[in-house]
Design a protein around this motif. Sequence first.
Motif, PDB file in Angstrom:
ATOM      1  N   TYR A  86      12.754  -9.613  -2.865  1.00 12.81           N
ATOM      2  CA  TYR A  86      12.360  -8.543  -1.933  1.00 12.81           C
ATOM      3  C   TYR A  86      13.367  -7.407  -1.962  1.00 12.81           C
ATOM      4  N   ALA A  87      14.651  -7.748  -1.991  1.00 13.33           N
ATOM      5  CA  ALA A  87      15.700  -6.726  -2.037  1.00 13.33           C
ATOM      6  C   ALA A  87      15.612  -5.909  -3.320  1.00 13.33           C
ATOM      7  N   ARG A  88      15.336  -6.572  -4.457  1.00 11.78           N
ATOM      8  CA  ARG A  88      15.219  -5.855  -5.729  1.00 11.78           C
ATOM      9  C   ARG A  88      14.013  -4.911  -5.711  1.00 11.78           C
ATOM     10  N   ILE A  89      12.904  -5.377  -5.146  1.00  8.00           N
ATOM     11  CA  ILE A  89      11.706  -4.543  -5.059  1.00  8.00           C
ATOM     12  C   ILE A  89      11.982  -3.312  -4.195  1.00  8.00           C
ATOM     13  N   ALA A  90      12.624  -3.529  -3.054  1.00 13.40           N
ATOM     14  CA  ALA A  90      12.925  -2.418  -2.148  1.00 13.40           C
ATOM     15  C   ALA A  90      13.871  -1.411  -2.788  1.00 13.40           C
ATOM     16  N   HIS A  91      14.870  -1.887  -3.503  1.00 17.69           N
ATOM     17  CA  HIS A  91      15.806  -0.983  -4.176  1.00 17.69           C
ATOM     18  C   HIS A  91      15.088  -0.137  -5.228  1.00 17.69           C
ATOM     19  N   GLN A  92      14.086  -0.717  -5.854  1.00 17.36           N
ATOM     20  CA  GLN A  92      13.297   0.045  -6.829  1.00 17.36           C
ATOM     21  C   GLN A  92      12.549   1.182  -6.132  1.00 17.36           C
ATOM     22  N   TRP A  93      11.980   0.889  -4.956  1.00 19.76           N
ATOM     23  CA  TRP A  93      11.292   1.944  -4.203  1.00 19.76           C
ATOM     24  C   TRP A  93      12.232   3.100  -3.893  1.00 19.76           C
ATOM     25  N   PHE A  94      13.420   2.761  -3.407  1.00 21.20           N
ATOM     26  CA  PHE A  94      14.380   3.802  -3.025  1.00 21.20           C
ATOM     27  C   PHE A  94      14.801   4.632  -4.238  1.00 21.20           C
ATOM     28  N   ASP A  95      15.061   3.931  -5.330  1.00 20.00           N
ATOM     29  CA  ASP A  95      15.510   4.602  -6.547  1.00 20.00           C
ATOM     30  C   ASP A  95      14.439   5.553  -7.085  1.00 20.00           C
ATOM     31  N   GLU A  96      13.197   5.150  -6.992  1.00 17.38           N
ATOM     32  CA  GLU A  96      12.100   5.939  -7.559  1.00 17.38           C
ATOM     33  C   GLU A  96      11.877   7.269  -6.839  1.00 17.38           C
TER      34      GLU A  96
END
Length: 208
Positions: free
Chosen positions: A135-145
Motif C-alpha cells: 500500500y505504501a509503495r502504491i501511494a508513493h507512486q501516486w505522489f510521484d506521478e
Amino acid sequence: MNTKTYASEHNSPWNKGKLVGQKMPLRISEIWAIRVRLEIYGRQRDLALFNLAIDSKLRGCDLVQLRVLDVVHGNHVANRATVMQQKTKQPVQFELTAGTRKSLLEWINVAGLRHDDYLFSSRISGSPHISTRQYARIAHQWFDEIGLDPTAYSTHTLRRTKPTLIYRRTKNLRAVQLLLGHTRLESTVRYLGIEVDDALEMAEQTDA
C-alpha cells in the motif's frame, strides 16, 4: 535462501529504520490530480483504493484488510461503513461519497469479487490482501506521478487529508476526533498538528 530471515524481513514495518516525521495532507487540487490521472489511465483498483483511503480515514493496517462485505449491503455500496480498529480495538464509522461508491462498485464488478473477498487482494502468493508495505509503495507512486516529493508524503497523508480539510472548514476538533477514531483528544491535536498550523496562520495574517 534462509526462510527465517526472509520471513522476518517480509513482516517488518515498511518504515523500519527510516526517519518518519509528520506528513503533509493533500490539497484539494492534489486529490483531483491523482484521481483524474487514475481515471484517465483506467487504473480501477488504484482509483477505488485511493478514494476509499481518503473517505475512510483508516490506518493502512485497517484499510488493506477491508472486505467486500464491509462496504456492500445487498447489491449496492453503502453510504456508511463501520470497522473495528486494530490499534484501539474500538469501532469507527466512515462515510462513502458518491464518487467512492461508484469506483468501488466498478472495481468489485471488474475484479469479480465475492461478498467475503478482500477488496484489494495481493498478487503475492500466501498473502490474501495487499500488505501495508505494498500500500505504501502504491501511494508513493501516486505522489510521484503528480510531482510531489514521495519522502514528504505517506499513507498517513491519505488518512490525514480529509480530517484536516474538515477541521480547517469547521474548527470542530471533537468531530475530527470521532472521524479518526482517536480515544484521546490530545492525540487528534498532535496528529493534525493544528496548534502549529493555527499559529502559523495567525502569524501570516499579522503585519509586523
